[in-house]
Design a protein around this motif. Structure first.
Motif, PDB file in Angstrom:
ATOM      1  N   GLY A 117     -10.051  -3.213   5.865  1.00 36.64           N
ATOM      2  CA  GLY A 117      -9.277  -4.499   5.430  1.00 36.64           C
ATOM      3  C   GLY A 117      -8.087  -4.469   6.305  1.00 36.64           C
ATOM      4  O   GLY A 117      -8.235  -4.064   7.294  1.00 36.64           O
ATOM      5  N   TYR A 118      -7.095  -5.264   5.990  1.00 39.46           N
ATOM      6  CA  TYR A 118      -5.887  -5.422   6.645  1.00 39.46           C
ATOM      7  C   TYR A 118      -4.791  -4.724   6.047  1.00 39.46           C
ATOM      8  O   TYR A 118      -4.518  -4.946   4.991  1.00 39.46           O
ATOM      9  CB  TYR A 118      -5.605  -6.995   6.796  1.00 39.46           C
ATOM     10  N   LEU A 119      -3.821  -4.316   6.860  1.00 39.44           N
ATOM     11  CA  LEU A 119      -2.648  -3.531   6.182  1.00 39.44           C
ATOM     12  C   LEU A 119      -1.732  -4.700   5.708  1.00 39.44           C
ATOM     13  O   LEU A 119      -1.227  -5.485   6.560  1.00 39.44           O
ATOM     14  CB  LEU A 119      -1.879  -2.576   7.074  1.00 39.44           C
ATOM     15  N   LYS A 120      -1.395  -4.642   4.273  1.00 41.13           N
ATOM     16  CA  LYS A 120      -0.655  -5.707   3.788  1.00 41.13           C
ATOM     17  C   LYS A 120       0.937  -4.962   3.758  1.00 41.13           C
ATOM     18  O   LYS A 120       1.860  -5.957   4.190  1.00 41.13           O
ATOM     19  CB  LYS A 120      -1.068  -5.923   2.426  1.00 41.13           C
ATOM     20  N   LYS A 121       1.184  -3.982   3.420  1.00 38.85           N
ATOM     21  CA  LYS A 121       2.594  -3.511   3.497  1.00 38.85           C
ATOM     22  C   LYS A 121       2.637  -1.825   3.566  1.00 38.85           C
ATOM     23  O   LYS A 121       1.719  -1.114   2.859  1.00 38.85           O
ATOM     24  CB  LYS A 121       3.254  -4.088   2.101  1.00 38.85           C
ATOM     25  N   PHE A 122       3.752  -1.158   3.980  1.00 37.95           N
ATOM     26  CA  PHE A 122       3.708   0.057   4.010  1.00 37.95           C
ATOM     27  C   PHE A 122       5.102   0.464   3.508  1.00 37.95           C
ATOM     28  O   PHE A 122       6.015  -0.302   3.665  1.00 37.95           O
ATOM     29  CB  PHE A 122       3.373   0.803   5.247  1.00 37.95           C
ATOM     30  N   GLN A 132       4.125  13.874  -4.607  1.00 36.37           N
ATOM     31  CA  GLN A 132       2.389  13.715  -4.894  1.00 36.37           C
ATOM     32  C   GLN A 132       2.167  12.499  -5.908  1.00 36.37           C
ATOM     33  O   GLN A 132       2.725  12.096  -6.717  1.00 36.37           O
ATOM     34  CB  GLN A 132       2.082  14.905  -5.499  1.00 36.37           C
ATOM     35  N   GLY A 133       1.198  11.761  -5.484  1.00 33.77           N
ATOM     36  CA  GLY A 133       0.949  10.374  -6.250  1.00 33.77           C
ATOM     37  C   GLY A 133       1.759   9.212  -5.784  1.00 33.77           C
ATOM     38  O   GLY A 133       1.656   8.221  -6.413  1.00 33.77           O
ATOM     39  N   GLN A 134       2.781   9.453  -5.072  1.00 39.42           N
ATOM     40  CA  GLN A 134       3.557   8.016  -4.666  1.00 39.42           C
ATOM     41  C   GLN A 134       3.085   7.061  -3.602  1.00 39.42           C
ATOM     42  O   GLN A 134       2.133   7.543  -2.786  1.00 39.42           O
ATOM     43  CB  GLN A 134       4.892   8.474  -3.587  1.00 39.42           C
ATOM     44  N   LEU A 135       3.303   5.849  -3.785  1.00 35.71           N
ATOM     45  CA  LEU A 135       2.517   4.765  -3.331  1.00 35.71           C
ATOM     46  C   LEU A 135       3.066   4.709  -1.668  1.00 35.71           C
ATOM     47  O   LEU A 135       4.013   4.587  -1.497  1.00 35.71           O
ATOM     48  CB  LEU A 135       2.573   3.355  -3.902  1.00 35.71           C
ATOM     49  N   MET A 136       2.232   4.775  -0.889  1.00 37.22           N
ATOM     50  CA  MET A 136       2.506   4.556   0.462  1.00 37.22           C
ATOM     51  C   MET A 136       2.224   3.534   1.264  1.00 37.22           C
ATOM     52  O   MET A 136       2.878   3.045   2.088  1.00 37.22           O
ATOM     53  CB  MET A 136       1.792   5.721   1.446  1.00 37.22           C
ATOM     54  N   ALA A 137       1.010   2.899   1.120  1.00 36.82           N
ATOM     55  CA  ALA A 137       0.807   1.526   1.523  1.00 36.82           C
ATOM     56  C   ALA A 137      -0.232   0.777   0.922  1.00 36.82           C
ATOM     57  O   ALA A 137      -0.847   1.378  -0.213  1.00 36.82           O
ATOM     58  CB  ALA A 137       0.219   1.692   3.002  1.00 36.82           C
ATOM     59  N   ILE A 138      -0.331  -0.398   0.904  1.00 38.16           N
ATOM     60  CA  ILE A 138      -1.294  -1.313   0.392  1.00 38.16           C
ATOM     61  C   ILE A 138      -2.234  -2.102   1.591  1.00 38.16           C
ATOM     62  O   ILE A 138      -1.694  -2.886   2.676  1.00 38.16           O
ATOM     63  CB  ILE A 138      -0.567  -2.244  -0.588  1.00 38.16           C
ATOM     64  N   ILE A 139      -3.386  -2.211   1.337  1.00 34.14           N
ATOM     65  CA  ILE A 139      -4.408  -2.584   2.255  1.00 34.14           C
ATOM     66  C   ILE A 139      -5.125  -3.891   1.584  1.00 34.14           C
ATOM     67  O   ILE A 139      -5.653  -3.740   0.221  1.00 34.14           O
ATOM     68  CB  ILE A 139      -5.585  -1.772   2.586  1.00 34.14           C
ATOM     69  N   GLU A 140      -5.069  -5.154   2.196  1.00 36.71           N
ATOM     70  CA  GLU A 140      -6.061  -6.140   1.603  1.00 36.71           C
ATOM     71  C   GLU A 140      -7.389  -6.164   2.037  1.00 36.71           C
ATOM     72  O   GLU A 140      -7.780  -5.829   3.203  1.00 36.71           O
ATOM     73  CB  GLU A 140      -5.429  -7.422   2.293  1.00 36.71           C
ATOM     74  N   THR A 232       0.133   2.916  12.115  1.00 36.42           N
ATOM     75  CA  THR A 232      -0.493   1.502  11.742  1.00 36.42           C
ATOM     76  C   THR A 232       0.855   0.780  11.353  1.00 36.42           C
ATOM     77  O   THR A 232       2.008   1.175  11.427  1.00 36.42           O
ATOM     78  CB  THR A 232      -1.250   1.613  10.469  1.00 36.42           C
ATOM     79  N   ASP A 233       0.498  -0.543  11.398  1.00 36.53           N
ATOM     80  CA  ASP A 233       1.588  -1.603  11.162  1.00 36.53           C
ATOM     81  C   ASP A 233       0.951  -2.621  10.389  1.00 36.53           C
ATOM     82  O   ASP A 233      -0.191  -2.950  10.301  1.00 36.53           O
ATOM     83  CB  ASP A 233       2.226  -2.145  12.618  1.00 36.53           C
ATOM     84  N   ILE A 234       2.062  -3.367   9.888  1.00 40.25           N
ATOM     85  CA  ILE A 234       1.606  -4.539   8.909  1.00 40.25           C
ATOM     86  C   ILE A 234       0.562  -5.389   9.874  1.00 40.25           C
ATOM     87  O   ILE A 234       0.874  -5.932  10.881  1.00 40.25           O
ATOM     88  CB  ILE A 234       2.736  -5.608   8.502  1.00 40.25           C
ATOM     89  N   GLY A 235      -0.444  -6.018   9.191  1.00 38.95           N
ATOM     90  CA  GLY A 235      -1.372  -6.838   9.964  1.00 38.95           C
ATOM     91  C   GLY A 235      -2.367  -5.988  10.511  1.00 38.95           C
ATOM     92  O   GLY A 235      -3.558  -6.606  11.098  1.00 38.95           O
ATOM     93  N   LEU A 253      -3.830   6.394   8.914  1.00 38.38           N
ATOM     94  CA  LEU A 253      -2.825   5.580   8.693  1.00 38.38           C
ATOM     95  C   LEU A 253      -1.262   6.567   8.674  1.00 38.38           C
ATOM     96  O   LEU A 253      -0.430   6.139   9.593  1.00 38.38           O
ATOM     97  CB  LEU A 253      -2.872   5.047   7.402  1.00 38.38           C
ATOM     98  N   PHE A 254      -1.395   7.578   8.151  1.00 37.85           N
ATOM     99  CA  PHE A 254      -0.104   8.569   8.097  1.00 37.85           C
ATOM    100  C   PHE A 254      -0.684   9.888   8.302  1.00 37.85           C
ATOM    101  O   PHE A 254      -1.780  10.257   8.085  1.00 37.85           O
ATOM    102  CB  PHE A 254       0.590   8.460   6.739  1.00 37.85           C
TER     103      PHE A 254
END
Length: 419
Positions: A117-122, A132-140, A232-235, A253-254
């Motif tokens: 997909g596309y990186l929506k936000k990091f 542990q378990g922390q949200l790092m990024a969201i992908i569309e 990575t970066d947004i988009g 990604l990380f």
């Protein structure tokens, strides 16, 4: 009667009337005049002057000879090499070796996406500590979303087909009791219901698979640590992968490293391998902290000698609660080694490498003596010598390669070697 030689006399004439030459009468020895005293004094003065000249010449020759002798001694003294010397030191009953190593994070892993997909936000960046378990990024993932909707519709269709097939099978089984239908027709209905049930299970599994892929839209930290890289970066277009493919096709990604505890892998030479045991303590030193030591512990070793390097791979674990030690740092690991007997230690810059073997240059009676030695252990800056030297020996530091046996040398009183 004595003749006055100052009285003018008239010479008789010859036959031609010319005067004859005057001839003085021969003096009588008995009546000779005495020599004047001034001529004897002159000879005495001349003798004294000659004696003084001879004495001056001899004294000049003596002075020149003395100067030449002194010049020769000075030249010979200046020609001797001035060296700095040291005495062997005696090592104790315990010694240590310092071996290089690199620190590594106890856990260090790249974070890949399991869906495309596309990186929506990091939400994290390099240097940031995560739990542990922390949200790092969201992908569309629009494609996954559409596939999930299709799969869910297929599952509902399969559920409807199964419901009708079960109803038909139950009717045929009831009609079979009254022989209203044949056994063959009943078996076909029952088998059709079983096939519809299998189709429904497949549809449900496909829905679960797509739901799982959809859940990978959110990237979570697998363990607590620090983010060491963000690639990575947004988009950005994100391709699902595990890192096995080419980097340009599937990139991480990380990257997260757990730095609360570090590993240090050390290649221990084979000769020291028997002295390394699991559970032993080891001290770590770094150039960044010259006055501080970090205590580690030997966690494990490979229990095998690497045939290429002839070394034992040893892992030393060290706690790093304050984060002073950074992953990838160059460190020296100090291992304590038991020693059966005391040995002499000399600086490494006292060695001479000759074709006959290792030598050290000693000063004996103002001359060089090249002494062969046997090395027991190499500590880097110092060497432990098993045989060949005594505590009273004067060892030349930084000896030149041209140093020869029997060459005259002088010990520098200021302790500075002069080349």
């Amino acid at each position: 009667m004595p003749i006055d030689i100052n009285t003018e006399m008239t010479s008789p004439a010859n036959a031609h009337g010319a005067p004859l030459p005057y001839v003085a009468p021969h003096p009588d020895p008995a009546h000779a005049l005495p020599r004047p005293r001034s001529s004897r004094l002159s000879w005495v003065v001349l003798g004294i002057i000659a004696a003084l000249l001879i004495a001056g010449i001899l004294w000049g020759i003596f002075l020149r000879s003395a100067d030449e002798h002194q010049l020769a001694q000075t030249t010979q003294a200046n020609a001797a090499l001035t060296v700095k010397v040291t005495h062997p030191s005696i090592t104790g009953s315990e010694s240590e070796i310092a071996l290089p190593g690199n620190t590594q994070a106890f856990d260090d892993t790249p974070i890949y996406s399991r869906t495309s997909g596309y990186l929506k936000k990091f939400f994290v960046d390099i240097g940031q500590h995560v739990k542990q378990g922390q949200l790092m990024a969201i992908i569309e993932t629009p494609e996954i979303d559409q596939q999930l909707q299709v799969a869910q519709a297929d599952m509902k269709s399969a559920q409807a087909d199964l419901s009708l097939a079960d109803l038909t099978a139950n009717r045929y089984q009831n009609l079979l009791k009254s022989d209203s239908v044949s056994k063959q027709e009943t078996d076909v209905a029952v088998s059709g219901a079983a096939a519809k049930r299998a189709a429904l299970e497949a549809a449900e599994a496909n829905v679960r698979r797509l739901q799982q892929l959809q859940s990978f839209e959110r990237i979570y930290a697998p363990f607590s640590g620090v983010v060491t890289s963000r690639n990575t970066d947004i988009g950005d277009l994100i391709n699902a992968g595990t890192g096995d493919a080419a980097p340009e096709a599937h990139k991480d990604l990380f990257r997260i490293a757990a730095t609360g505890k570090l590993r240090v892998f050390v290649a221990v030479p084979e000769v020291y391998a028997p002295n390394i045991h699991d559970g032993d303590t080891a001290a770590l030193t770094l150039d960044e902290y010259p006055d501080q030591q970090f205590v580690g512990r030997v966690a494990r070793n490979s229990n095998a000698i690497d045939m290429a390097s002839r070394t034992l791979n040893v892992e030393v674990d060290v706690n790093n609660p304050q984060g002073k030690l950074l992953p990838g740092a160059y460190v020296f690991v100090h291992f304590k080694l038991p020693q059966q007997q005391a040995k002499f230690s000399v600086p490494a810059n006292a060695l001479l490498f000759r074709s006959e073997g290792l030598r050290v240059a000693l000063v004996r009676d103002g001359h060089v003596h090249l002494q062969p030695i046997t090395i027991a252990k190499d500590n880097g800056a110092t060497l432990e010598v098993a045989s060949g030297i005594q505590p009273s020996d004067q060892i030349i530091l930084d000896p030149p390669d041209s140093l020869a046996e029997g060459q005259p040398v002088r010990v520098n009183p200021n302790g500075v070697a002069v080349r």
